[in-house]
Design an enzyme around this catalytic site. Structure first.
Site, mmCIF file in Angstrom:
data_model
loop_
_atom_site.group_PDB
_atom_site.id
_atom_site.type_symbol
_atom_site.label_atom_id
_atom_site.label_comp_id
_atom_site.label_asym_id
_atom_site.label_seq_id
_atom_site.Cartn_x
_atom_site.Cartn_y
_atom_site.Cartn_z
ATOM 1 N N TYR A 83 0.845 -1.187 0.000
ATOM 2 C CA TYR A 83 0.000 0.000 0.000
ATOM 3 C C TYR A 83 0.886 1.245 0.000
ATOM 4 C CZ TYR A 83 -3.537 -3.390 1.456
ATOM 5 O OH TYR A 83 -4.380 -4.470 1.533
ATOM 6 N N HIS A 103 -0.952 7.979 2.611
ATOM 7 C CA HIS A 103 -1.488 7.565 3.903
ATOM 8 C C HIS A 103 -0.415 6.861 4.748
ATOM 9 C CE1 HIS A 103 -4.937 7.650 6.360
ATOM 10 N NE2 HIS A 103 -5.415 6.429 6.153
ATOM 11 N N ASN A 145 -6.511 1.772 9.894
ATOM 12 C CA ASN A 145 -7.694 1.982 10.729
ATOM 13 C C ASN A 145 -7.789 1.069 11.941
ATOM 14 O OD1 ASN A 145 -8.269 3.876 8.814
ATOM 15 N ND2 ASN A 145 -10.117 2.885 8.037
ATOM 16 N N ASN A 199 -8.516 7.920 11.455
ATOM 17 C CA ASN A 199 -8.948 6.660 12.056
ATOM 18 C C ASN A 199 -7.815 5.894 12.737
ATOM 19 O OD1 ASN A 199 -11.703 6.874 11.471
ATOM 20 N ND2 ASN A 199 -11.373 6.160 9.383
#
Length: 198
Positions: free
Chosen positions: A18, A22, A69, A120
């Protein structure tokens, strides 16, 4: 004698799968290890699961291995493990995370109790770790700016933070931003030292 130690955990989604803004915290930590003269990250078990760690005398640098999260359970377990090894009065927890409210690459030490502002990952960690339970241990956050799109709707923001990161941005986060994280860690230590001297 004041001999502080720091558990520094970056939040993000696991790299390299990923690779996005973020995970800015992970990139900064990856650049921080060589800036401190620490060994490369290697997989080890902490918080009851495999994760990437770079260990030195003062700092234990850890990339959270979970999705953003649901970071809280891992961070809480890692902290519990560290306070079994070290006196909590000499141990600080620092979370390194991305932040939409700051320009790309801008790094800032922020108080633990500041609002999560819808982040989150921070929300998950703070739901399981309370500063009040560890009054002698400074908890802090280091926010790494990632900028934000002009449109503020949730779908656009989500697409922005999860889009693939460019090689240049990755290099900037591992370079200058990582050095700024090192500076803020030193600032935190200085503040801690002053508090103890009072």
């Amino acid at each position: 004698m004041f001999n502080p130690r720091f558990l520094v955990v970056s939040l993000g989604n696991p790299l390299p799968k990923y690779s996005s803004l973020h995970s800015a915290g992970h990139y900064c930590l990856r650049g921080l290890a060589p800036a401190l003269g620490y060994p490369p990250f290697h997989e080890t078990k902490l918080g009851k699961q495999p994760c990437l760690v770079s260990q030195g005398a003062k700092y234990t640098l850890v990339q959270s291995p979970t999705l953003m999260n649901i970071s809280g359970p891992f961070v809480a377990r890692a902290w519990a493990e560290m306070i079994k090894r070290h006196d909590p009065a000499s141990l600080s927890l620092v979370i390194v995370h991305d932040e939409l409210e700051r320009e790309l690459g801008q790094v800032k030490l922020v108080p633990w109790d500041r609002s999560h502002r819808g982040h989150n990952g921070i929300k998950s960690v703070k739901s399981l770790l309370s500063q009040k339970k560890y009054p002698e241990s400074p908890f802090a956050r280091i926010a790494v700016g990632i900028g934000r799109p002009k449109e503020r709707d949730a779908a656009t923001v989500s697409q922005y933070v999860l889009a693939p990161i460019s090689p240049q941005t990755e290099a900037d986060l591992e370079g200058k931003a990582a050095l700024d994280v090192r500076r803020e860690l030193q600032n935190l230590e200085d503040e801690w030292r002053i508090e103890l001297a009072k």
